[in-house]
Design an enzyme around this catalytic site. Structure first.
Site, PDB file in Angstrom:
ATOM      1  N   LYS A 284       0.841  -1.191   0.000  1.00 51.73           N
ATOM      2  CA  LYS A 284       0.000   0.000   0.000  1.00 51.73           C
ATOM      3  C   LYS A 284       0.880   1.246   0.000  1.00 51.73           C
ATOM      4  O   LYS A 284       1.820   1.357   0.779  1.00 51.73           O
ATOM      5  CB  LYS A 284      -0.904  -0.011   1.235  1.00 51.73           C
ATOM      6  CG  LYS A 284      -2.096   0.925   1.160  1.00 51.73           C
ATOM      7  CD  LYS A 284      -3.049   0.691   2.325  1.00 51.73           C
ATOM      8  CE  LYS A 284      -4.268   1.581   2.204  1.00 51.73           C
ATOM      9  NZ  LYS A 284      -5.213   1.358   3.316  1.00 51.73           N
ATOM     10  N   GLU A 370     -18.858  -6.509  11.364  1.00 46.37           N
ATOM     11  CA  GLU A 370     -19.810  -5.725  12.152  1.00 46.37           C
ATOM     12  C   GLU A 370     -20.794  -6.600  12.925  1.00 46.37           C
ATOM     13  O   GLU A 370     -21.130  -6.307  14.077  1.00 46.37           O
ATOM     14  CB  GLU A 370     -20.564  -4.753  11.245  1.00 46.37           C
ATOM     15  CG  GLU A 370     -19.698  -3.674  10.615  1.00 46.37           C
ATOM     16  CD  GLU A 370     -19.058  -4.105   9.298  1.00 46.37           C
ATOM     17  OE1 GLU A 370     -18.387  -3.270   8.669  1.00 46.37           O
ATOM     18  OE2 GLU A 370     -19.243  -5.278   8.899  1.00 46.37           O
ATOM     19  N   ARG A 398     -25.148  -3.040   8.740  1.00 52.54           N
ATOM     20  CA  ARG A 398     -24.777  -4.410   8.399  1.00 52.54           C
ATOM     21  C   ARG A 398     -24.962  -5.363   9.577  1.00 52.54           C
ATOM     22  O   ARG A 398     -24.857  -6.575   9.423  1.00 52.54           O
ATOM     23  CB  ARG A 398     -23.321  -4.452   7.914  1.00 52.54           C
ATOM     24  CG  ARG A 398     -23.007  -3.404   6.864  1.00 52.54           C
ATOM     25  CD  ARG A 398     -21.606  -3.521   6.332  1.00 52.54           C
ATOM     26  NE  ARG A 398     -21.531  -4.528   5.287  1.00 52.54           N
ATOM     27  CZ  ARG A 398     -20.417  -4.815   4.606  1.00 52.54           C
ATOM     28  NH1 ARG A 398     -19.293  -4.181   4.890  1.00 52.54           N
ATOM     29  NH2 ARG A 398     -20.418  -5.725   3.672  1.00 52.54           N
TER      30      ARG A 398
END
Length: 623
Positions: A284, A370, A398
């Site tokens: 990244k 979640e 969610r």
């Protein structure tokens, strides 16, 4: 866009992937360098997601080069990493408008381009949608290929494994590319992350030691790496990876920054039948040292100077609601070792970094999970602990069933610190916290509080923490907070449940404010000589106060940064009708459509939720 026409000699010749596929392979490395430089230049001038896109430049070029997009389906999970994809698919000249009002969407969006197969924004949806597309493609018998790119952070979510479990059993032609950069937004956590690291080490060791595997011949191969693996090889897991056991042909890991080796591997895989998983190792922020060094800081950036390699210094005089939450959590944890902070992979965004360092045994990052976060909190509450789930409004969607079934029905004392309630801004439709008051208000046993400033936020968090008779919610927005009398919260105290506060006494009209639009409401109340009330509680409502206001005023105005349908104002309407109170009510809030990207102030102004807009709505309604 004004720039030197010779600055990107290869990139400027490409407006679609069709033109990309006409390039000789010898030009692709140069193209990747130009694309990375173009991304650096554009994001530094426009702001936006940054480090993720730098890490997927070669992968993006290779995929569009090998696969016949848009006929072949290419699906990006989440979409933080899709800026290079947008640049190569006809949107190069508009990339400077990304995340701006009426500009490019911050994530892949079906309405924007035929190359954006799936509109995304939240993680872990790519494999499910990709499998549906792959099965449809098989029925059409057109030879269409389907590729899903998912990160090692997003693949930790249960939905990704549900989809892989299905895909492995139906054996459709589907390629999943696991983009492994050891990051989501924060560092990855959990057993799956450890398993993935073991796969990386074992497969790298195997490939470096062997010259027979053509697809795996393009791995990182330093002596230092080999020595490190040799030292630990006996502790590694079985070579049969979890992915293979799910029915996938596992290939990799390979170097995701070697464009020619990527193309070679993808061409081999393109002709394979059944579900395939290609493990690609990337970095990244690759190609820009500051982003490589601190990919969390450089995940999403404001405008910056790319030469200096530093981001603008934030105004430390202002404090965000997320920081207020983190400060409060530390303040309470200093005296209570039973308070537990839980986040689904949003440590930095939720303001929990300092708490995680000071109280590591009371902090849990459960990764992008979640549903698990909420039921995990339920288990802790049953055991006598005091769980606090810090979660974004749109992420809590969610875990809705878990809030109802595992917390509310059992009346467990779980505190939900709901961040990013209301208009979020530049992240657009998928991230606007427009619905939480509506979807939470209908749940029995739950208390919902909406702070109007920093002081109120701390006191409401403390009130929810002390409330041990069921679940509670404190809902606050993204961005800087109005301080209020913040110094008084050094000694925390609870607020009286379901009691609002009259802040200004006026006549004829009463404005019932829920949340942080209070300052705008003040200005309007002054102009109209209206009564102004900070309601504080969405549930339970201050019914005594509403009766009093309805009796002494000819009209009530409810104000909230939530969709009008089913929101706090709807609760006031229901109470007034049920009690046959003779007063008119105007509900002001978010409209019944999905709200696109732009700055928070731009969107609030456009929706008539600034002082001018609120005043105009009220006066037009009165007339």
């Amino acid at each position: 866009m004004n720039r030197n026409l010779h600055e990107y000699p290869i990139l400027d010749t490409i407006n679609t992937p069709k033109e990309l596929r006409q390039l000789p392979e010898d030009n692709l490395t140069k193209l990747c360098n130009e694309l990375r430089q173009f991304l650096l230049t554009s994001v530094s001038k426009s702001s936006g997601h940054f480090a993720s896109g730098l890490g997927t430049v070669e992968l993006t070029v290779a995929l569009h080069y090998v696969y016949n997009t848009p006929f072949d389906y290419l699906i990006w999970d989440v979409g933080h990493q899709a800026y290079p994809h947008k640049i190569l698919t006809g949107r190069r000249e508009r990339i400077f408008s990304i995340r701006k009002r009426n500009g490019l969407h911050p994530f892949p969006c079906r309405d924007e381009s035929e190359y954006d197969v799936l509109s995304v924004g939240h993680s872990s949806t790519s494999i499910s949608a990709g499998l549906g597309l792959a099965i449809a493609s098989e029925r059409e018998m057109l030879g269409r290929r389907t590729v899903c790119v998912i990160g090692d952070g997003a693949i930790t979510a249960g939905m990704a494994f549900e989809a892989m479990n299905h895909a492995g059993s139906v054996e459709s032609d589907l390629l999943i590319i696991l983009n492994d950069n050891e990051m989501s937004i924060s560092e990855n956590v959990g057993a799956l992350n450890s398993h993935r690291a073991n796969i990386l080490a074992k497969k790298t060791y195997s490939a470096v030691k062997s010259s027979d595997n053509k697809i795996l011949s393009d791995l990182f191969s330093s002596n230092k790496l080999i020595k490190r693996i040799d030292k630990n090889i006996n502790n590694l897991s079985s070579s049969n990876s979890l992915f293979s056991q799910l029915g996938f042909n596992y290939i990799g890991p390979i170097n995701g920054h070697d464009i020619l080796k990527l193309i070679h591997a993808l061409r081999n895989i393109r002709n394979m039948k059944g579900p395939q998983l290609l493990h690609v190792f990337t970095k990244k922020g690759f190609g820009y040292k500051p982003a490589e060094k601190d990919p969390i800081k450089w995940h999403a950036v404001p405008k910056f100077d790319p030469t200096s390699g530093s981001l603008p210094i934030e105004n430390t005089k202002n404090i965000t609601y997320s920081t207020i939450f983190g400060d409060w959590l530390c303040q309470v944890a200093a005296h209570d070792n039973k308070i537990i902070g839980i986040t689904p992979a949003m440590r930095e965004g939720s303001g929990m970094s300092i708490f995680s360092q000071k109280y590591p045994k009371q902090y849990f990052d459960v990764a992008i999970a979640e549903q698990h976060a909420v039921t995990f909190a339920a288990g802790l509450a049953i055991a006598g602990y005091k769980p606090v789930v810090s979660i974004y409004s749109t992420f809590l969607q969610r875990a809705y069933d878990q809030v109802i079934h595992d917390v509310a029905i059992q009346n467990l004392p779980v505190l939900f610190a709901v961040d990013r309630g209301g208009i979020v801004g530049a992240d657009g439709q998928t991230h606007q916290g427009a619905f939480d008051l509506s979807y939470l208000r209908c749940i029995p046993n739950i208390i919902i509080m909406t702070p109007s400033d920093a002081c109120e936020c701390k006191l409401m968090l403390y009130t929810g923490y002390c409330y041990q008779y069921g679940p509670s919610v404190v809902r606050y927005p993204k961005g800087y907070a109005v301080p209020g009398n913040l110094n008084t919260t050094k000694l925390l105290h609870t607020l009286p449940l379901s009691k609002g506060v009259i802040l200004r006494q006026g006549s004829y009209i009463a404005i019932l404010n829920f949340g942080t639009l209070l300052q705008s409401a003040y200005n309007v109340a002054y102009k109209l000589n209206a009564t102004l009330v900070d309601m504080r509680f969405v549930k339970p409502l201050d019914e005594t106060l509403i009766k009093k206001l309805a009796k002494n005023h000819q009209a009530l105005i409810t104000l909230e940064e939530n969709t009008i349908m089913g929101g706090a104002g709807s609760g006031v309407n229901e109470f007034i009708m049920q009690n046959k109170l003779s007063t008119s009510v105007l509900n002001i809030g978010l409209p019944d459509f999905f709200i696109s990207q732009g700055s928070q102030s731009e969107i609030l102004s456009e929706l008539g939720l600034d002082s001018i807009g609120i005043y105009r709505k009220i006066t037009q309604w009165i007339r």
